[in-house]
Design a protein around this motif. Structure first.
Motif, PDB file in Angstrom:
ATOM      1  N   SER A 172       0.734  -1.316   0.053  1.00 23.73           N
ATOM      2  CA  SER A 172       0.134   0.012   0.043  1.00 23.73           C
ATOM      3  C   SER A 172       0.836   1.219  -0.050  1.00 23.73           C
ATOM      4  CB  SER A 172      -0.788   0.100   1.051  1.00 23.73           C
ATOM      5  OG  SER A 172      -0.231  -0.097   2.407  1.00 23.73           O
ATOM      6  N   LEU A 173       2.198   1.289  -0.147  1.00 25.58           N
ATOM      7  CA  LEU A 173       2.994   2.296  -0.338  1.00 25.58           C
ATOM      8  C   LEU A 173       3.235   2.691  -1.704  1.00 25.58           C
ATOM      9  CD1 LEU A 173       6.080   0.826   2.075  1.00 25.58           C
ATOM     10  CD2 LEU A 173       3.685   2.214   2.620  1.00 25.58           C
ATOM     11  N   SER A 174       3.444   4.369  -1.494  1.00 20.66           N
ATOM     12  CA  SER A 174       3.796   4.823  -3.123  1.00 20.66           C
ATOM     13  C   SER A 174       5.145   4.741  -3.139  1.00 20.66           C
ATOM     14  CB  SER A 174       3.630   6.643  -2.576  1.00 20.66           C
ATOM     15  OG  SER A 174       4.693   6.966  -1.700  1.00 20.66           O
ATOM     16  N   GLU A 175       5.470   4.775  -4.410  1.00 22.43           N
ATOM     17  CA  GLU A 175       6.723   4.618  -4.828  1.00 22.43           C
ATOM     18  C   GLU A 175       8.056   5.352  -4.081  1.00 22.43           C
ATOM     19  OE1 GLU A 175      10.243   3.093  -6.432  1.00 22.43           O
ATOM     20  OE2 GLU A 175       8.248   2.384  -7.060  1.00 22.43           O
ATOM     21  N   ALA A 176       7.614   6.717  -3.769  1.00 23.80           N
ATOM     22  CA  ALA A 176       8.477   7.416  -2.795  1.00 23.80           C
ATOM     23  C   ALA A 176       8.718   6.516  -1.280  1.00 23.80           C
ATOM     24  CB  ALA A 176       8.049   8.913  -2.528  1.00 23.80           C
ATOM     25  N   GLU A 177       7.533   6.201  -0.661  1.00 24.87           N
ATOM     26  CA  GLU A 177       7.577   5.318   0.324  1.00 24.87           C
ATOM     27  C   GLU A 177       8.302   4.102   0.189  1.00 24.87           C
ATOM     28  OE1 GLU A 177       3.423   7.001   2.629  1.00 24.87           O
ATOM     29  OE2 GLU A 177       3.489   5.825   0.950  1.00 24.87           O
ATOM     30  N   ILE A 178       8.088   3.523  -0.744  1.00 19.88           N
ATOM     31  CA  ILE A 178       8.753   2.015  -1.076  1.00 19.88           C
ATOM     32  C   ILE A 178      10.347   2.506  -1.063  1.00 19.88           C
ATOM     33  CG2 ILE A 178       9.179   0.355  -2.666  1.00 19.88           C
ATOM     34  CD1 ILE A 178       6.394   0.498  -3.558  1.00 19.88           C
ATOM     35  N   LYS A 179      10.822   3.549  -1.810  1.00 20.85           N
ATOM     36  CA  LYS A 179      12.301   4.064  -1.866  1.00 20.85           C
ATOM     37  C   LYS A 179      12.852   4.062  -0.575  1.00 20.85           C
ATOM     38  CE  LYS A 179      15.436   7.256  -4.510  1.00 20.85           C
ATOM     39  NZ  LYS A 179      16.064   7.892  -3.225  1.00 20.85           N
ATOM     40  N   LEU A 180      11.871   4.805   0.220  1.00 20.69           N
ATOM     41  CA  LEU A 180      12.669   5.193   1.695  1.00 20.69           C
ATOM     42  C   LEU A 180      12.534   3.907   2.341  1.00 20.69           C
ATOM     43  CD1 LEU A 180      12.979   7.199   3.978  1.00 20.69           C
ATOM     44  CD2 LEU A 180      10.368   7.212   4.249  1.00 20.69           C
ATOM     45  N   LEU A 181      11.611   2.916   2.141  1.00 23.93           N
ATOM     46  CA  LEU A 181      11.789   1.663   2.919  1.00 23.93           C
ATOM     47  C   LEU A 181      13.266   0.983   2.622  1.00 23.93           C
ATOM     48  CD1 LEU A 181      10.800  -0.431   4.639  1.00 23.93           C
ATOM     49  CD2 LEU A 181       9.482  -1.293   2.502  1.00 23.93           C
ATOM     50  N   PHE A 182      13.465   0.899   1.292  1.00 24.30           N
ATOM     51  CA  PHE A 182      14.554   0.183   1.003  1.00 24.30           C
ATOM     52  C   PHE A 182      15.852   0.819   1.192  1.00 24.30           C
ATOM     53  CE2 PHE A 182      11.598  -1.948  -2.093  1.00 24.30           C
ATOM     54  CZ  PHE A 182      11.940  -3.313  -1.719  1.00 24.30           C
ATOM     55  N   GLU A 183      15.654   2.047   1.215  1.00 25.55           N
ATOM     56  CA  GLU A 183      16.907   2.779   2.013  1.00 25.55           C
ATOM     57  C   GLU A 183      17.102   2.098   3.486  1.00 25.55           C
ATOM     58  OE1 GLU A 183      16.370   6.842   1.578  1.00 25.55           O
ATOM     59  OE2 GLU A 183      16.744   6.955  -0.699  1.00 25.55           O
ATOM     60  N   VAL A 184      15.876   2.133   4.212  1.00 24.44           N
ATOM     61  CA  VAL A 184      15.820   1.635   5.445  1.00 24.44           C
ATOM     62  C   VAL A 184      16.446   0.126   5.737  1.00 24.44           C
ATOM     63  CG1 VAL A 184      14.584   1.060   7.578  1.00 24.44           C
ATOM     64  CG2 VAL A 184      14.348   3.257   6.220  1.00 24.44           C
ATOM     65  N   ILE A 185      16.161  -0.646   4.815  1.00 27.23           N
ATOM     66  CA  ILE A 185      16.535  -1.977   4.724  1.00 27.23           C
ATOM     67  C   ILE A 185      17.901  -2.171   4.436  1.00 27.23           C
ATOM     68  CG2 ILE A 185      16.680  -4.024   3.129  1.00 27.23           C
ATOM     69  CD1 ILE A 185      13.573  -3.480   2.920  1.00 27.23           C
ATOM     70  N   GLU A 186      18.561  -1.350   3.529  1.00 26.45           N
ATOM     71  CA  GLU A 186      20.033  -1.273   3.646  1.00 26.45           C
ATOM     72  C   GLU A 186      20.832  -0.959   4.829  1.00 26.45           C
ATOM     73  OE1 GLU A 186      21.756  -2.499   0.810  1.00 26.45           O
ATOM     74  OE2 GLU A 186      19.881  -2.985  -0.041  1.00 26.45           O
ATOM     75  N   LYS A 187      20.375  -0.081   5.505  1.00 27.63           N
ATOM     76  CA  LYS A 187      20.690   0.200   6.853  1.00 27.63           C
ATOM     77  C   LYS A 187      20.914  -1.016   7.817  1.00 27.63           C
ATOM     78  CE  LYS A 187      19.748   5.451   6.350  1.00 27.63           C
ATOM     79  NZ  LYS A 187      19.157   6.316   7.092  1.00 27.63           N
ATOM     80  N   LEU A 188      19.761  -1.526   7.824  1.00 28.02           N
ATOM     81  CA  LEU A 188      19.380  -2.774   8.514  1.00 28.02           C
ATOM     82  C   LEU A 188      20.555  -3.833   8.403  1.00 28.02           C
ATOM     83  CD1 LEU A 188      15.310  -2.822   8.604  1.00 28.02           C
ATOM     84  CD2 LEU A 188      17.171  -2.163  10.524  1.00 28.02           C
ATOM     85  N   LYS A 189      20.611  -3.885   6.943  1.00 30.90           N
ATOM     86  CA  LYS A 189      21.894  -5.029   6.524  1.00 30.90           C
ATOM     87  C   LYS A 189      23.148  -4.586   7.123  1.00 30.90           C
ATOM     88  CE  LYS A 189      19.699  -6.165   2.240  1.00 30.90           C
ATOM     89  NZ  LYS A 189      19.936  -6.395   0.524  1.00 30.90           N
ATOM     90  N   GLU A 190      23.399  -3.274   7.136  1.00 37.51           N
ATOM     91  CA  GLU A 190      24.933  -2.752   7.806  1.00 37.51           C
ATOM     92  C   GLU A 190      24.655  -3.392   9.235  1.00 37.51           C
ATOM     93  OE1 GLU A 190      24.985   1.342   6.865  1.00 37.51           O
ATOM     94  OE2 GLU A 190      25.187   1.004   4.756  1.00 37.51           O
TER      95      GLU A 190
END
Length: 510
Positions: A172-190
């Motif tokens: 249910s996320l917009s493309e901008a929100e999805i982009k934001l989520l994947f940025e968070v995911i990369e930080k979680l990987k770190e």
């Protein structure tokens, strides 16, 4: 690091074996995509790992860093660092954003809730996710679906998880929100957080996932590094067959009579009657065509179609014609009598009665068709419902099964079956394949094409460009509440649709 392993997981629900002897090792500090058709057991496996289905409800073992875990519930799982973000939002509508985020861990001072600290903590978490437009005091019910989903994500991250499970978190996320989520995911990987990502979207798998595991009919198929597989490999593993064509061929027949016409249609915000959310919209829908409506979140797509279906319940002005005759729709019941159907984007909130059976949900919109002298023809209803269950391939033991017990994909099929049993002439579908796997998507697309070929008028609202381009005969594009383009499918492509939707192309005659 958090090495997660499940061994020989089996779980049964009444009449259905949801998972059978499933064993998977999830690479530590990586994100594993968990794929499969609806009913394959993806969400069920995630819920077992997260304690939603506690020890004793299933057989098999769960290990984290070599230690066997036996969760008694979600709180126990969270205490061990395992957190799930649900596909269907797990928030309390009448509580604030901050209260929802810290419901299980409210800060206290001398035995009382420290409200100031709680809102400050919520604010810091939301700001870290660039969600400065969400007020911590706002009630969940007053947020859009996408903002609620972002609150759900913030709530999960506030628990500082070792293992994080995303169950269709981007649906249910917009493309901008999805982009934001994947940025968070990369930080979680770190931070070496181990993640399970349940999704049906192929682009998301290759966008950020490191590993992929496939389930089919509750059984393990294979798991491999994403770098070693193709989209074709994943789809074939999910459906157990080649999926050569996602979208059915368009008939090429000339369209039929005009079914619906809207002129000078303006819609006002329910919360602020002075605010215009749709301005001077005008369009036609013809028998035998699928009309796609594309635009980014907030463009007014849903508001336009909802105002037509709900009639006087939503403040609007303009003219509406059915078969060339001017009509005034009073409410949803009146719209249904006029042979208009609307499948909403939020099936759980507005499409289903979750505590009722599959049978009562499917029969709900067409009760008048089987009513004689004030009584319902229950025998006829049973036959009609059973046929719908078969036609829509709803995976359920029998029609008495409660809808809340079905997977998200099967719930969506029940919504579609409900409306089609009423034989509408105009079918409006808002994000029709949200949370639906690729195999079921192909089935739904074929159903829509069959309806159009049978002379129905179908409107599909979607934010997915491949879907809009693949299914539509004609496409309207909306931007900031206005229809800015009206294109034949042959003249549309991803580039020009995106340009119109973002307001960077000149407005076309619509």
């Amino acid at each position: 690091m958090a090495v997660l392993e499940v061994k020989n997981i089996t779980i049964d629900f009444p009449g259905v074996r949801a998972l059978e002897e499933v064993s998977i090792v999830f690479p530590d500090g990586k994100m594993t995509a968990l794929c499969g058709e609806n009913g394959a057991g993806k969400s069920t496996l995630g819920k077992i790992v997260a304690g939603v289905h506690p020890q004793g409800k299933f057989s098999g073992q769960i290990f984290l860093d070599g230690e066997e875990l036996k969760f008694s519930g979600t709180r126990d799982a969270e205490n061990h660092g395992v957190v799930i973000i649900h596909q269907e939002l797990n928030l309390i509508n009448d509580m604030s954003v901050a209260e929802n985020m810290f419901l299980s861990q409210m800060p206290n001072k001398r035995g009382k809730v420290d409200w100031k600290t709680m809102h400050q903590m919520a604010r810091e978490m939301l700001d870290s996710l660039d969600l400065d437009d969400i007020n911590t005091h706002t009630l969940i019910r007053d947020l859009t679906v996408s903002k609620r989903q972002m609150v759900e994500i913030a709530k999960a991250l506030s628990k500082n998880p070792k293992v994080l499970i995303f169950d269709e978190a981007t649906s249910s996320l917009s493309e901008a929100e999805i982009k934001l989520l994947f940025e968070v995911i990369e930080k979680l990987k770190e931070r070496q957080v181990t993640m399970i990502f349940v999704t049906h979207k192929m682009d998301e798998i290759f966008r950020s996932c490191d590993h992929v595991a496939v389930l089919k009919d509750g059984k393990y198929v294979w798991d491999r590094p994403v770098s070693e597989v193709t989209q074709h490999d994943i789809v074939t593993g999910m459906v157990g067959r080649e999926l050569s064509e996602m979208f059915p061929p368009k008939s090429g027949k000339p369209r039929g009579e005009e079914l619906l016409s809207v002129k000078n249609w303006t819609v006002y915000d329910n919360a602020d009657s002075r605010k215009v959310v749709v301005k001077d919209a005008a369009f036609e829908l013809y028998a035998g065509e699928i009309l796609g409506i594309y635009g980014i979140v907030g463009a007014g797509r849903t508001e336009l179609m909802t105002s037509i279906f709900e009639g006087k319940a939503i403040k609007s002005t303009g003219e509406l014609y059915l078969h060339g005759q001017k009509k005034v729709i009073r409410d949803t019941q009146d719209a249904t009598k006029q042979k208009i159907a609307l499948v909403t984007e939020d099936r759980k909130k507005t499409g289903l009665v979750l505590m009722h059976s599959v049978r009562s949900n499917i029969a709900l919109a067409s009760l008048n068709k089987r009513a004689k002298m004030g009584k319902i023809d229950h025998a006829g209803e049973a036959v009609a419902v059973d046929k719908s269950i078969q036609d829509f391939r709803v995976k359920v033991p029998d029609s008495s099964y409660l809808v809340k017990q079905l997977s998200g994909g099967n719930q969506q099929k029940v919504v579609l079956a409900k409306w089609m049993l009423n034989e509408p002439e105009v079918l409006i579908m808002d994000e029709p394949t949200r949370g639906i796997d690729v195999g079921a998507k192909a089935e739904i697309y074929k159903m829509l094409r069959d309806l159009a070929d049978a002379g129905k008028g179908v409107i599909v609202i979607s934010g997915e460009l491949p879907e809009i381009l693949g299914i539509s005969d004609r496409i309207l594009v909306m931007c900031e509440g206005e229809i800015v383009a009206n294109l034949n499918a042959g003249d549309a492509n991803e580039v020009n649709l995106a340009q119109y939707a973002l307001g960077v192309a000149g407005k076309a005659d619509a």
